[in-house]
Design an enzyme around this catalytic site. Structure first.
Site, PDB file in Angstrom:
ATOM      1  N   LYS A 181       0.856  -1.185   0.000  1.00 38.79           N
ATOM      2  CA  LYS A 181       0.000   0.000   0.000  1.00 38.79           C
ATOM      3  C   LYS A 181       0.885   1.226   0.000  1.00 38.79           C
ATOM      4  O   LYS A 181       2.030   1.179   0.462  1.00 38.79           O
ATOM      5  CB  LYS A 181      -0.863   0.021   1.261  1.00 38.79           C
ATOM      6  CG  LYS A 181      -2.108   0.861   1.133  1.00 38.79           C
ATOM      7  CD  LYS A 181      -3.226   0.066   0.485  1.00 38.79           C
ATOM      8  CE  LYS A 181      -4.470   0.872   0.283  1.00 38.79           C
ATOM      9  NZ  LYS A 181      -5.609  -0.017  -0.010  1.00 38.79           N
ATOM     10  N   ASP A 198      -7.023   4.400  -4.273  1.00 43.59           N
ATOM     11  CA  ASP A 198      -7.672   4.243  -2.973  1.00 43.59           C
ATOM     12  C   ASP A 198      -8.318   5.623  -2.722  1.00 43.59           C
ATOM     13  O   ASP A 198      -8.547   6.363  -3.697  1.00 43.59           O
ATOM     14  CB  ASP A 198      -6.645   3.859  -1.884  1.00 43.59           C
ATOM     15  CG  ASP A 198      -7.302   3.329  -0.609  1.00 43.59           C
ATOM     16  OD1 ASP A 198      -7.652   2.144  -0.576  1.00 43.59           O
ATOM     17  OD2 ASP A 198      -7.480   4.102   0.350  1.00 43.59           O
TER      18      ASP A 198
END
Ligand code: GLU
Length: 449
Positions: free
Chosen positions: A130, A170
């Site tokens: 991430k 995201d």
């Protein structure tokens, strides 16, 4: 039945706390997984011998970098960029980029940690990672967004590659940002490498259904949980928090399956529309005009805008938190249960606090944790990678059917694993255990690395 960490696992958790001070969201995410793993070590002593849990809690690599950029007035700004490459046992690091002022290492590590198990559950060959930045896209011009994305990629490109690390979107990162980052990657590397980013535009390597995938997938997951209980979406009153990409396509699929969404939100307030949300208007406001959800009430006089409102106070039968982490606390969860909520499916990552999760599990409602319920987004990213690898483009129908099948498999895997480990109906345990075992077995096979 407040979950406890097994005594063999507790020292590992204490070490995580000590080594990662102040990263509270990361601690929360690790704790929740570790609470499920005691019985796994009993069945698999080799995981303890090889220190798999200790290794899984330590990212393979963490990259933190400066992102300088200039606003339209020529002023210089400095943000911080992150990419946490957590685990590549099952495939290249895979996971989104979040641009939001709340971002710091603890947020990226919680997301990266969750991503390992989520990606494992998809059954597709993707590791977990991430990234993101504390950059706030709110109120920025298109040119400012472009300059920021270019500066961000000017550092990050050297760590990426279709077989190495494949970011996507995201919160705060959608098709526009992926476009600017892809352009910069291509320019710097002199390579047209579609497999290096997912969530691309449909004209240049993107996959149909990727935009819809997280919301559609979460709704498929809830549908599967409802079916186990001989229920369906038909006629159900639903609440979806947020009004971004995940929320919009959750609402769309709920409506297609016969449910009625009555509320959504943004960080300023809540919209309540008893007769059912007008999704076309939400899409126009949010996707096209990038406006606030407050403006919805200007077009529908019978809808109510509640500034700083609590969306979970509005009675519903199905709740799908699709905004951000820790948006449902213990009190909110209790309110939902008291008002007759029978199912919760998490479109966001870790939207429920540990106290909230406890309320849902004790009330024995159908509770689908994010790492299982929202895996449809990253799963469809993996389908995008498949199409890129064979220079193909699938139809909407075929891709959606693949997504639906993947979500059904994830549901069934979590359900069966929960039963096998003596906690029937507990999708938290099912997801943590099933997601973990696959990664752990691959780590054992790869030796001590
Ligand atoms: N950010 C999404 C997630 O939380 C998608 C990641 C991806 O497509 O790589 O899973």
């Amino acid at each position: 039945m407040s979950p406890q960490i097994d005594e063999k696992v507790e020292p590992i958790f204490q070490e995580v706390l000590k080594r990662n001070p102040g990263e509270v969201e990361f601690h929360q995410a690790v704790r929740e997984v570790l609470e499920s793993l005691g019985p796994v070590l009993v069945k698999h002593p080799e995981f303890a011998e090889r220190k798999i849990i200790e290794r899984i809690c330590e990212p393979e690599r963490q990259i933190i970098f400066r992102v300088p950029w200039q606003d339209d007035g020529g002023n210089v700004h400095i943000n911080r960029g992150f990419r946490v490459e957590f685990n590549s046992s099952l495939g290249p690091f895979k996971g989104g980029l979040r641009f939001h002022p709340s971002v710091y290492l603890g947020i990226i590590k919680f997301l990266g940690f969750e991503q390992i198990f989520k990606n494992s559950l998809t059954g597709l060959p993707i590791g977990g990672g991430k990234g993101g930045s504390d950059f706030d896209p709110k109120g920025k011009s298109d040119n400012e967004i472009m300059r920021f994305c270019q500066s961000f990629m000017t550092e990050l490109y050297r760590h990426l590659g279709e077989h190495t690390d494949v970011p996507a979107g995201d919160i705060g990162v959608g098709g526009r940002e992926i476009g600017y980052m892809f352009g910069q990657y291509k320019r710097i590397t002199n390579r047209y490498e579609p497999g290096v980013l997912t969530g691309k535009g449909l004209d240049w390597g993107g996959s149909l259904v990727r935009t819809e995938a997280t919301g559609y997938g979460a709704t498929f997951f809830v549908d599967a949980m409802l079916k186990v209980r001989k229920e369906s979406f038909d006629g159900k009153v639903c609440t979806v928090s947020g009004s971004g990409n995940v929320a919009i396509y959750t609402i769309e699929k709920i409506h297609q399956l016969g449910g009625k969404c009555i509320s959504c939100s943004d960080s300023n307030g809540v919209i309540y529309h008893e007769k059912g949300l007008d999704l076309n208007l939400i899409k126009q406001l949010k996707e096209v005009e990038r406006r606030r959800i407050e403006d919805y009430a200007k077009y529908h006089k019978d809808a109510k805008y509640i500034p700083n409102g609590k969306i979970w106070d509005i009675p519903c039968q199905v709740a799908m938190p699709s905004a951000t982490q820790n948006e449902i606390n213990g009190k909110d969860a209790a309110t939902l249960v008291k008002n007759g909520c029978i199912a919760v499916g998490e479109g966001a990552n870790m939207p429920t606090t540990p106290e909230g999760v406890k309320v849902f599990l004790e009330a024995n409602i159908a509770y689908g944790p994010g790492k299982a319920a929202n895996a449809g987004g990253v799963a469809t990213s993996a389908l995008e990678m498949q199409q890129n690898a064979c220079r193909d483009a699938w139809t909407f129908e075929y891709t959606e059917q693949r997504l639906a099948q993947i979500m059904k498999n994830i549901h069934d895997t979590c359900y069966q694993t929960a039963e096998e480990y003596g906690t029937p109906g507990n999708y938290v345990n099912g997801a943590n255990i099933a997601g973990f075992i696959k990664v752990a077995q691959a780590m054992v096979a790869h030796g001590l690395i």
